[in-house]
Design a protein around this motif. Structure first.
Motif, PDB file in Angstrom:
ATOM      1  N   TYR A   1      44.389  62.683  14.189  1.00 19.53           N
ATOM      2  CA  TYR A   1      44.770  62.230  12.840  1.00 19.53           C
ATOM      3  C   TYR A   1      46.226  62.523  12.550  1.00 19.53           C
ATOM      4  CZ  TYR A   1      45.841  64.906   8.552  1.00 19.53           C
ATOM      5  OH  TYR A   1      46.483  65.565   7.536  1.00 19.53           O
TER       6      TYR A   1
ATOM      7  N   MET B   1      39.953  55.064  15.635  1.00 20.22           N
ATOM      8  CA  MET B   1      39.760  56.513  15.719  1.00 20.22           C
ATOM      9  C   MET B   1      39.593  56.957  17.164  1.00 20.22           C
ATOM     10  SD  MET B   1      37.163  56.892  12.478  1.00 20.22           S
ATOM     11  CE  MET B   1      36.783  58.648  12.649  1.00 20.22           C
TER      12      MET B   1
ATOM     13  N   ALA C   1      42.107  55.279   9.658  1.00 20.27           N
ATOM     14  CA  ALA C   1      41.624  55.969  10.853  1.00 20.27           C
ATOM     15  C   ALA C   1      42.031  57.434  10.830  1.00 20.27           C
ATOM     16  CB  ALA C   1      42.152  55.284  12.105  1.00 20.27           C
TER      17      ALA C   1
ATOM     18  N   CYS D   1      42.139  59.162  19.939  1.00 24.71           N
ATOM     19  CA  CYS D   1      41.705  60.393  20.604  1.00 24.71           C
ATOM     20  C   CYS D   1      41.812  60.319  22.124  1.00 24.71           C
ATOM     21  CB  CYS D   1      40.268  60.719  20.213  1.00 24.71           C
ATOM     22  SG  CYS D   1      40.046  61.165  18.473  1.00 24.71           S
TER      23      CYS D   1
ATOM     24  N   LEU E   1      39.436  60.551  10.652  1.00 26.28           N
ATOM     25  CA  LEU E   1      39.425  61.590  11.684  1.00 26.28           C
ATOM     26  C   LEU E   1      39.522  62.981  11.064  1.00 26.28           C
ATOM     27  CD1 LEU E   1      41.623  59.948  14.453  1.00 26.28           C
ATOM     28  CD2 LEU E   1      39.286  60.808  14.767  1.00 26.28           C
TER      29      LEU E   1
ATOM     30  N   ALA F   1      39.970  65.788  17.025  1.00 22.88           N
ATOM     31  CA  ALA F   1      39.966  64.743  15.996  1.00 22.88           C
ATOM     32  C   ALA F   1      41.064  65.006  14.971  1.00 22.88           C
ATOM     33  CB  ALA F   1      38.598  64.684  15.309  1.00 22.88           C
TER      34      ALA F   1
END
Length: 295
Positions: free
Chosen positions: A83, A41, A117, A45, A121, A79
């Motif tokens: 994703y 994750m 992940a 980012c 997110l 976030a």
């Protein structure tokens, strides 16, 4: 809480400040979650421009909100954007090996971890946006508009249209591509631009107009980079649209026409900010950055 003070001189410094603050907020949110999913994750980012988070913080500043009030919403949109990129890169979607100049999440880990992940997110984004400052009513509006911008009426719906277009008998028209990209790329950018106003309980209309124009300009710039950029500069594979025979702003308008359309959209975005006067100068710089960027 005190309102955000003057930003460092220039858009680049403001963008760097926002990116750093968002990264710190995401690290804080995931600090108690060790393991490969949380690691993936954070990896997803990292390395981005941070434009969406910047737009949230700058819109909040325009409306007298503190960074502490706005940073959860800024981290939320980054976030959610991360994703979308994880899932977009998967073999069942665009099947990309490179993102932001390094291996995509499903290459750095595996497909299952990448899916999880991305799912996590998305959940984290809504957890964070509920932690933003402002009144309960403002947080509710912010959460509801984020759900709409991210879902089938927004980004996901635009992505579905884009996938369908790859096997369509007839290429999309300019009007259809504009509508598609307003959802796929533009919806989250518009949400980011208007988030500060909504959080403050102010009229979001000027920043919605700004975000709508900015989002389409951003996508045209992406189409131009796919033609004119290199993988080293852009940080991901290029020339994929032409190889797939996809209709884009460039294929329909030509290079010169696409650049002219992007410039007109930048001017529209800047005009939408007139109500804020000189206070919106950094947002005007952001609009110009969108079409001048090389990645």
């Amino acid at each position: 809480m005190t309102a955000l003070g003057p930003l460092p001189s220039g858009f680049e410094a403001a963008l760097a400040r926002a990116r750093s603050a968002v990264e710190a907020e995401l690290c804080r949110a995931l600090a108690a979650e060790p393991g490969p999913v949380a690691e993936a994750m954070l990896y997803a980012c990292e390395g981005g421009k941070g434009l969406r988070g910047f737009l949230v913080l700058e819109g909040a500043r325009l409306h007298g909100l503190s960074e502490a009030q706005a940073i959860p919403a800024a981290a939320a949109i980054e976030a959610l954007h991360a994703y979308s990129l994880i899932h977009d890169d998967l073999p069942c979607m665009d099947d990309d090996d490179l993102r932001r100049g390094r291996p995509t999440v499903h290459r750095a880990w595996d497909e299952a971890t990448a899916v999880l992940a991305g799912d996590a997110l998305q959940s984290l984004a809504f957890e964070l946006v509920c932690q933003a400052g402002g009144s309960p009513e403002a947080r509710l509006t912010l959460t509801l508009t984020l759900a709409r911008a991210a879902g089938v009426a927004g980004m996901v719906g635009g992505q579905a249209l884009d996938i369908a277009a790859e096997t369509a008998v007839e290429p999309l028209t300019l009007e259809q591509i504009t509508a598609l990209q307003a959802r796929k790329t533009g919806a989250l950018i518009t949400w980011s631009a208007a988030a500060g106003a909504r959080l403050a309980g102010a009229d979001p209309a000027p920043l919605v107009r700004y975000g709508d124009a900015l989002g389409l300009a951003f996508q045209i710039a992406d189409d131009l980079l796919d033609v004119e950029g290199s993988a080293e500069e852009v940080g991901k594979a290029v020339a994929k649209d032409a190889a797939r025979g996809k209709a884009t702003f460039v294929s329909l308008l030509g290079l010169a026409g696409a650049k002219a359309r992007a410039q007109a959209l930048v001017e529209n975005a800047c005009a939408a900010l007139d109500v804020y006067g000189a206070e919106a100068s950094t947002l005007r710089e952001a609009a110009r950055f969108v079409t001048a960027r090389r990645k």
